[in-house]
Design an enzyme around this catalytic site. Structure first.
Site, PDB file in Angstrom:
ATOM      1  N   THR A   1      35.364  47.140  37.748  1.00 48.26           N
ATOM      2  CA  THR A   1      35.483  45.981  37.398  1.00 48.26           C
ATOM      3  C   THR A   1      35.726  45.982  35.995  1.00 48.26           C
ATOM      4  OG1 THR A   1      33.232  45.229  37.076  1.00 48.26           O
ATOM      5  CG2 THR A   1      34.220  44.960  39.065  1.00 48.26           C
ATOM      6  N   GLY A   2      36.016  44.872  35.194  1.00 49.84           N
ATOM      7  CA  GLY A   2      36.155  44.866  33.850  1.00 49.84           C
ATOM      8  C   GLY A   2      37.650  45.074  33.130  1.00 49.84           C
TER       9      GLY A   2
ATOM     10  N   ARG B   1      51.087  39.555  34.566  1.00 51.32           N
ATOM     11  CA  ARG B   1      50.346  40.862  34.165  1.00 51.32           C
ATOM     12  C   ARG B   1      49.403  41.434  35.309  1.00 51.32           C
ATOM     13  NH1 ARG B   1      44.394  41.867  34.703  1.00 51.32           N
ATOM     14  NH2 ARG B   1      43.609  43.261  32.846  1.00 51.32           N
TER      15      ARG B   1
ATOM     16  N   SER C   1      36.172  34.678  40.385  1.00 53.91           N
ATOM     17  CA  SER C   1      36.766  35.906  39.905  1.00 53.91           C
ATOM     18  C   SER C   1      37.443  36.571  40.720  1.00 53.91           C
ATOM     19  CB  SER C   1      35.581  36.810  39.573  1.00 53.91           C
ATOM     20  OG  SER C   1      34.465  36.976  40.797  1.00 53.91           O
TER      21      SER C   1
ATOM     22  N   THR D   1      40.333  40.867  43.184  1.00 50.65           N
ATOM     23  CA  THR D   1      40.270  40.166  42.000  1.00 50.65           C
ATOM     24  C   THR D   1      41.271  39.132  41.928  1.00 50.65           C
ATOM     25  OG1 THR D   1      39.931  40.366  39.662  1.00 50.65           O
ATOM     26  CG2 THR D   1      41.935  41.637  40.493  1.00 50.65           C
TER      27      THR D   1
ATOM     28  N   THR E   1      35.801  40.635  39.334  1.00 52.68           N
ATOM     29  CA  THR E   1      36.404  41.573  40.002  1.00 52.68           C
ATOM     30  C   THR E   1      35.438  41.922  41.087  1.00 52.68           C
ATOM     31  OG1 THR E   1      38.029  42.453  38.626  1.00 52.68           O
ATOM     32  CG2 THR E   1      37.715  43.650  40.727  1.00 52.68           C
TER      33      THR E   1
END
Ligand code: GLY
Length: 387
Positions: A292-293, A269, A98, A259, A241
């Protein structure tokens, strides 16, 4: 007066009125702002700071990162040095898919890293986005903060900057990350990131077959084995992350978010992690927060800034993290009431309190590793909205 002249005069009258109205608004704002420093200086007198360091990673590497970061704090070092040390330990771990080395790549198979750092003491920040070939993007972000008058460098500019400071370019792929990408490429088509955003897709609710259920806010962050099966099980999207936040014995506060971003992302992106206020925010008088997420939600909600703002209004770190989940869910309520994205937030305050909250990932309660004078422990926060 000509028709044109009178028209101009009318317009300037309207502009003047607008200006007066605007000035009244500004005046009110200025009044509020001018009160802030006094309120804050009172807070400062109350709390010099209780040292601690936390990470959203709760696996073995997260524990090791906190051990090393605490050594710095315990020896009287700064929160800034502690968060950098902690983040570096996680970034160079080849087993972690990650963050940093061995992170999952974009759709073209290229690992592009995002990271940010914020130093509460100097109210300074730095970040890199889409950085390739450098294992420790958070250290490059620190140099952006300390050695330039800018906040974010991106892509080739960030790479050239890193090279100029002597960072070695390396292949960031491990055998595992490359194999995972090759397998994704063979299987993808209806599960990539082209098309409308997740929350506008016609999904009845995120569930075992829903695309969102396949995205894991805690990827690489919830325990040993979280990243296992990248090659031999159905392939997930990963937003994994890490956040590292610290308060030192002076009461100074710093944070890092780092991340490899969303796996298989559209080339170019950038997520929330390098965006100050979104993936990370620090206020030396209050505390720090990281996300995170699903970065897209975190960017739109300015979630880390919001969490710190809420702590400044008296909420505990735990409550403030929950407030951010609530904010995001409320925003989607009118658009797609069944959409519960997969964010996880962690926060600390100057008094040494901490908290974590998540939503919608169906993977249990969010965990974080905490090191303070009392212990090294894995703490469980709360999950709101499981969809
Ligand atoms: N939160 C990491 C990302 O969305 O890239």
């Amino acid at each position: 007066m000509s028709e044109q002249g009178s028209e101009r005069q009318k317009r300037s009258e309207i502009d003047r009125r607008k200006f007066v109205l605007h000035s009244v608004g500004l005046g009110a704002g200025a009044l509020t702002l001018s009160r802030l420093p006094k309120a804050r200086s009172r807070r400062n007198q109350q709390a010099a700071g209780t040292p601690l360091v936390v990470t959203s990673h709760s696996n073995e590497t997260g524990g090791e990162a906190m051990r090393q970061a605490w050594e710095i704090l315990d020896g009287g070092g700064t929160a800034l040095d502690a968060v950098e040390r902690g983040a570096n330990v996680i970034e160079v771990d080849p087993e972690d898919s990650s963050v940093g080395y061995g992170g999952l790549p974009n759709e073209n198979g290229v690992i592009q890293l995002d990271a940010s750092i914020m130093d509460g003491r100097t109210y300074n920040a730095g970040a890199v986005a889409s950085l390739e070939n450098i294992k420790t993007p958070s250290s490059v972000a620190r140099l952006v903060m300390e050695r330039t008058d800018h906040v974010i460098l991106v892509g080739i500019g960030a790479l050239e900057f890193a090279r100029s400071f002597g960072f070695q370019e390396e292949d960031l792929h491990t055998e595992r990350s490359r194999a995972a990408w090759l397998r994704w490429r063979e299987e993808h088509s209806d599960r990539d990131d082209w098309g409308p955003p997740d929350h506008l897709r016609n999904l009845p609710s995120p569930g075992p077959d829903g695309r969102d259920a396949n995205r894991d806010a805690n990827s690489g962050a919830t325990g040993p084995g979280t990243n296992s099966g990248l090659v031999d099980q159905p392939l997930d999207f990963h937003y994994g992350t890490t956040n590292v936040l610290a308060v030192d014995s002076n009461g100074d506060i710093s944070g890092i978010t780092t991340t490899s971003g969303l796996s298989w992302k559209v080339n170019g992106r950038i997520g929330d992690s390098p965006i100050i206020g979104a993936g990370l925010y620090v206020d030396n008088d209050i505390g720090a927060a990281g996300a995170t997420g699903r970065g897209e939600d975190v960017i739109k909600s300015c979630a880390s800034f919001y969490i710190v703002l809420r702590m400044g209004q008296g909420r505990t770190p735990q409550e403030a993290c929950e407030d951010a989940c609530e904010l995001i869910v409320q925003k989607y309520r009118n658009v797609n009431p069944n959409f519960f994205p997969s964010e996880k937030f962690v926060a600390v305050n100057k008094a040494g309190e901490y908290g974590a909250a998540s939503m919608g990932n169906n993977r249990g309660r969010p965990r974080m590793t905490v090191r303070n004078a009392e212990s090294l422990q894995v703490h469980e926060g709360t999950t709101l909205y499981t969809g």
